[in-house]
Design an enzyme around this catalytic site. Structure first.
Site, PDB file in Angstrom:
ATOM      1  N   PHE A   1       0.798  -1.233   0.000  1.00 41.29           N
ATOM      2  CA  PHE A   1       0.000   0.000   0.000  1.00 41.29           C
ATOM      3  C   PHE A   1       0.825   1.273   0.000  1.00 41.29           C
ATOM      4  CE2 PHE A   1      -2.369  -3.299   2.468  1.00 41.29           C
ATOM      5  CZ  PHE A   1      -3.204  -3.671   1.434  1.00 41.29           C
TER       6      PHE A   1
ATOM      7  N   GLY B   1       0.036  -8.261  -4.663  1.00 44.41           N
ATOM      8  CA  GLY B   1      -1.298  -8.777  -4.375  1.00 44.41           C
ATOM      9  C   GLY B   1      -2.315  -8.242  -5.354  1.00 44.41           C
TER      10      GLY B   1
ATOM     11  N   ARG C   1      -9.165   0.436 -20.057  1.00 41.19           N
ATOM     12  CA  ARG C   1      -9.419  -0.964 -20.348  1.00 41.19           C
ATOM     13  C   ARG C   1      -9.172  -1.829 -19.111  1.00 41.19           C
ATOM     14  NH1 ARG C   1      -5.737  -3.837 -23.984  1.00 41.19           N
ATOM     15  NH2 ARG C   1      -6.579  -5.915 -24.376  1.00 41.19           N
TER      16      ARG C   1
ATOM     17  N   LEU D   1      -8.195  -5.297 -17.815  1.00 40.47           N
ATOM     18  CA  LEU D   1      -7.540  -6.494 -18.340  1.00 40.47           C
ATOM     19  C   LEU D   1      -8.136  -7.768 -17.764  1.00 40.47           C
ATOM     20  CD1 LEU D   1      -3.863  -5.217 -18.056  1.00 40.47           C
ATOM     21  CD2 LEU D   1      -5.153  -5.541 -20.180  1.00 40.47           C
TER      22      LEU D   1
ATOM     23  N   THR E   1      -9.509  -9.664 -11.074  1.00 44.34           N
ATOM     24  CA  THR E   1      -8.476  -9.056 -10.236  1.00 44.34           C
ATOM     25  C   THR E   1      -8.738  -7.555 -10.058  1.00 44.34           C
ATOM     26  OG1 THR E   1      -7.053  -8.848 -12.185  1.00 44.34           O
ATOM     27  CG2 THR E   1      -6.678 -10.739 -10.775  1.00 44.34           C
TER      28      THR E   1
ATOM     29  N   LYS F   1      -5.566   2.163 -17.630  1.00 45.60           N
ATOM     30  CA  LYS F   1      -5.313   3.297 -16.732  1.00 45.60           C
ATOM     31  C   LYS F   1      -4.854   2.871 -15.339  1.00 45.60           C
ATOM     32  CE  LYS F   1      -8.371   6.906 -18.582  1.00 45.60           C
ATOM     33  NZ  LYS F   1      -9.556   7.739 -18.242  1.00 45.60           N
TER      34      LYS F   1
ATOM     35  N   GLU G   1      -5.508   2.231  -7.039  1.00 44.49           N
ATOM     36  CA  GLU G   1      -5.733   3.289  -6.052  1.00 44.49           C
ATOM     37  C   GLU G   1      -7.093   3.978  -6.141  1.00 44.49           C
ATOM     38  OE1 GLU G   1      -1.724   4.688  -7.286  1.00 44.49           O
ATOM     39  OE2 GLU G   1      -1.420   4.995  -5.147  1.00 44.49           O
TER      40      GLU G   1
HETATM   41 MO1  MOS Z   1       1.300   3.196  -4.118  1.00 48.64          MO
HETATM   42  S1  MOS Z   1       0.894   4.540  -2.584  1.00 48.64           S
HETATM   43  O1  MOS Z   1       2.202   4.028  -5.272  1.00 48.64           O
HETATM   44  O2  MOS Z   1       1.913   1.816  -3.443  1.00 48.64           O
END
Ligand code: MOS
Length: 731
Positions: A242, A470, A616, A618, A622, A689, A693
């Site tokens: 993260f 992950g 898009r 993929l 996931t 894109k 996040e």
């Molecule tokens: Mo992210 S905050 O670029 O792992």
């Protein structure tokens, strides 16, 4: 892609899933090496000052202890701390563990115990006696002076320039709000602890939890002057990061320091408690002023943020980026300032800046909607912009309008009654809130490489140093390779997370799929044309059989691999040169339902609909996982996660998950993720894109807005804990 797709875009199950479920996927602390030593960190108990004395003798005598290191007896490393710069670091002097006698933050490593086993190291660590000369510390953001950072952090978008005259427009506008929003610091707390296992030898193999094996390799080689030794950093599997693994962490530095001092293999696993002092999402104080005309058209946007940083670095993130570009407005003024605290440096955490800045902006938009007596979604649509006005250029694509439409429809937003406290069921008040999310969509500024080769068993092996934290990187890169080579997934073998493999930048910024994905596609295309020309020249094709008509795998079968002849291709992908013609972003619309127990102020987030436009997709499987995970993180930001400090001690009060609360299964109800179609030929070669996040950005403001709708209480501090909500309601 130039051929019919078979697996890209489909919900393929994770290729690394079986290894993970069977426990075969090895994480940094799971590599067993003969004669391995174990290290444990002794941390500072003051927030600021100097170490006067450090008594290692008692700890040294403890059974099983091999060595205890402090700033006094550690091995040599460069005595100038600015040399420890890393690719993701902000301006300033990076923190170097055991550098000298200075204490910059509570929880800072001051000594390292190395023993034959973990328990001995841990127990002996309690016997290290440190005396300090403490100095007056500041960990309270409100008590620290704000300043404009002198140097801008490389790679972070600058604060957009002002447009028009926001002060004047705000003063004369008929309808307006001005509110101040505050957020607590948050810690990343990935499930996997930060850990490093160093295998010492002619080749130094460093199994490390990181988002960039290559950065760690370069950092360690330089920092420890490992001339004549090959350093290889392996992070095959990473149990979440993260952003905490973007920079080489204290743990890898200390583990290598111990290994070098003792010429032995060493493992260092940080306990959960120590992970509070590795980095955090900067807490901030933000004031947003919005003004509108009677129709709800924005006349002025002012957004001032003061964010925390450490004494030694000026951490910066794009907290205000979307305040300038998300809504149409001619008068915008943004101010970004920092305030120094005696803490470790804040660092990037999932949608750094945006997740905090958009909480303020989107809460303020909701407040304005109530001043205008307007539907919050209608206010957003009234101020919708097709152009990025801060850069005065079009978006490469922007399907936010479709996100609003699809999200509100799935949620049933039109059934909402506008007045606060107007919906209830038994003892619970029901509230519906919404917010907009935005995040940068870009390729990595650093180039990415990938290699693909034909193995003797006829399989295609794809290699790249990028990690999979992950996110599903193993899977999507395999899909891209299979489609580009026109073969099946079972003929693709993929190896990642190893600095010995072709160079890749940091896994982060939601750019990995676009960047490393394009590199894999390019390498596979090259290999395919190599195979085709080989097939033509060797005459394995029958009369009238064109090489173009056969897939790479069919041609390889015909060529019977040409024993002894290596077939491989490597490609380098540079940042997609769309230059200044377009702005690019991912967008989301989040709709949240909360149920608030009126007597106890307990909030349940019973329903979330998250509509995402991210170019898009993929692999919907996931990608959806990323959005669900980010949504849960957003629930944590809204209601639970609070790395609050005891300002007397200058220390984070939480020491583990007993007191640092995160959403558990019981806190998470229905999360509905939907992707809207978005075709974008400009943003990246694959039209991708990124989804890592965007999912977190709009969740906290949507929940805060829903809580206002339920209770009539405008909660301007995150997290909105039970006690805070109860206090607000009893005023
Ligand atoms: Mo992210 S905050 O670029 O792992």
């Amino acid at each position: 892609m130039d051929q019919e797709q078979t697996v890209t875009g489909k919900s393929i199950l994770r290729v690394d899933g079986p290894q993970k479920v069977r426990g075969e996927a090895k994480y940094a602390a799971e590599y067993n090496i003969p004669d391995l030593l174990h290290a444990y960190v002794v941390t500072a108990s003051i927030a600021k000052g100097r170490i006067l004395s450090i008594d290692l003798a008692t700890a040294r005598r403890f059974p099983g202890v091999v060595e205890v290191l402090s700033h006094k007896n550690r091995p040599w490393f460069w005595p100038v701390s600015f040399l420890y710069k890393d690719a993701a670091g902000p301006p300033g002097k990076p923190f170097v563990p055991l550098y000298d006698d200075r204490v910059y933050f509570s929880g800072q490593p001051v000594a390292l115990v190395i023993a034959e086993n973990y328990e001995a190291a841990r127990d002996a660590a309690a016997l290290v006696k440190v005396t300090y000369k403490a100095e007056q510390h500041t960990t309270d953001l409100a008590a620290s002076a704000a300043f404009k950072p002198r140097k801008r952090r490389i790679g972070v978008a600058p604060v957009p320039h002002p447009t028009g005259n926001a002060d004047l427009a705000f003063a004369v506008a008929p309808l307006k709000i001005e509110s101040t929003y505050t957020t607590s610091p948050e810690n990343h707390h990935p499930m996997e602890l930060f850990a490093t296992t160093v295998k010492w030898g002619k080749i130094v193999t460093v199994y490390d939890k990181t988002q960039s094996p290559k950065s760690v390799e370069l950092f360690l080689k330089f920092a420890f002057r490992l001339i004549g030794r090959k350093v290889r950093v392996v992070s095959s599997y990473v149990g979440g990061a993260f952003g905490l693994g973007l920079r080489p962490q204290q743990s890898v530095f200390l583990a290598l320091m111990a290994a070098k001092a003792l010429k032995r293999s060493v493992r260092l696993v940080l306990p959960r408690d120590h992970m509070f002092a590795l980095g955090y999402r900067a807490n901030a104080v933000q004031t947003v002023s919005l003004a509108a005309d009677e129709q709800g058209r924005l006349q002025a946007i002012r957004h001032r943020a003061v964010a925390a940083t450490s004494q030694f670095e000026d951490a910066q993130d794009p907290m205000l980026l979307f305040s300038a570009s998300l809504y149409r407005c001619n008068n915008i003024k943004l101010t970004y300032e920092l305030a120094k605290l005696d803490t470790v440096s804040p660092c990037d955490m999932r949608a750094p800046g945006a997740a905090t800045g958009m909480f303020a902006l989107e809460s303020a938009m909701d407040e304005l909607a109530y001043v205008l007596d307007m539907d919050p979604l209608a206010l957003r649509l009234t101020n919708y912009t097709e152009r990025d006005q801060s850069e005065n250029r079009p978006f490469s694509s922007k399907a936010l309008r479709e996100c609003y439409a699809l999200g509100s429809e799935r949620f049933g937003w039109h059934k909402r009654s506008r007045a606060p406290r107007s919906m209830r069921e038994d003892k619970e008040l029901i509230g519906w809130g919404m917010a907009t999310g935005a995040w940068e969509a870009a390729m990595s500024p650093a180039p990415a490489r990938a290699k693909v080769m034909v193995r003797s068993d006829g399989k295609f092996e794809v290699t790249s140093s990028i990690t999979d934290i992950g996110t599903g990187t193993y899977t999507i890169l395999s899909q891209i390779a299979a489609d580009t080579l026109e073969t099946t997934m079972d003929r693709v073998v993929i190896r990642l997370g190893d600095s010995a493999l072709p160079f890749n930048p940091i896994q982060g910024g939601s750019w990995t799929a676009a960047t490393s994905g394009a590199a894999v596609q390019s390498a596979c295309r090259k290999l395919k044309s190599t195979i085709r020309s080989r097939a033509k020249h060797t005459g394995v094709l029958g009369r009238g059989q064109g090489a173009e008509l056969l897939s790479a795998s069919a041609l390889i079968d015909l060529l019977k691999l040409q024993r002894g002849r290596k077939l491989s291709a490597t490609a380098t992908m540079f940042s997609f040169p769309f230059g200044k013609k377009f702005s690019s972003a991912t967008h989301a619309a989040v709709f949240a339902e909360v149920r608030v127990d009126e007597e106890l102020s307990v909030v349940r987030v019973t329903r979330i609909v998250c509509a995402v436009a991210a170019g898009r997709i993929l692999n919907p499987n996931t990608a959806r996982s990323q959005i669900i995970g980010a949504t849960v993180m957003g629930i944590g930001k809204a209601l639970h996660e609070d790395a609050a400090y005891d300002h007397n001690l200058g220390r984070c009060m939480a020491h583990g998950f007993a007191d640092y609360h995160i959403p558990t299964n019981a806190d998470v109800y229905d999360i509905d993720v939907v992707f809207v179609d978005e075709t974008d030929a400009e943003v990246s070669p694959l039209g991708v894109k990124g989804v890592g996040e965007i999912g977190v950005v709009a969740v906290a403001p949507a929940i805060a807005n829903a809580i206002f709708h339920a209770t009539g209480e405008r909660m301007r501090h995150l997290p909105i804990t039970i006690d805070r909500l109860a206090r607000a309601g009893s005023r």
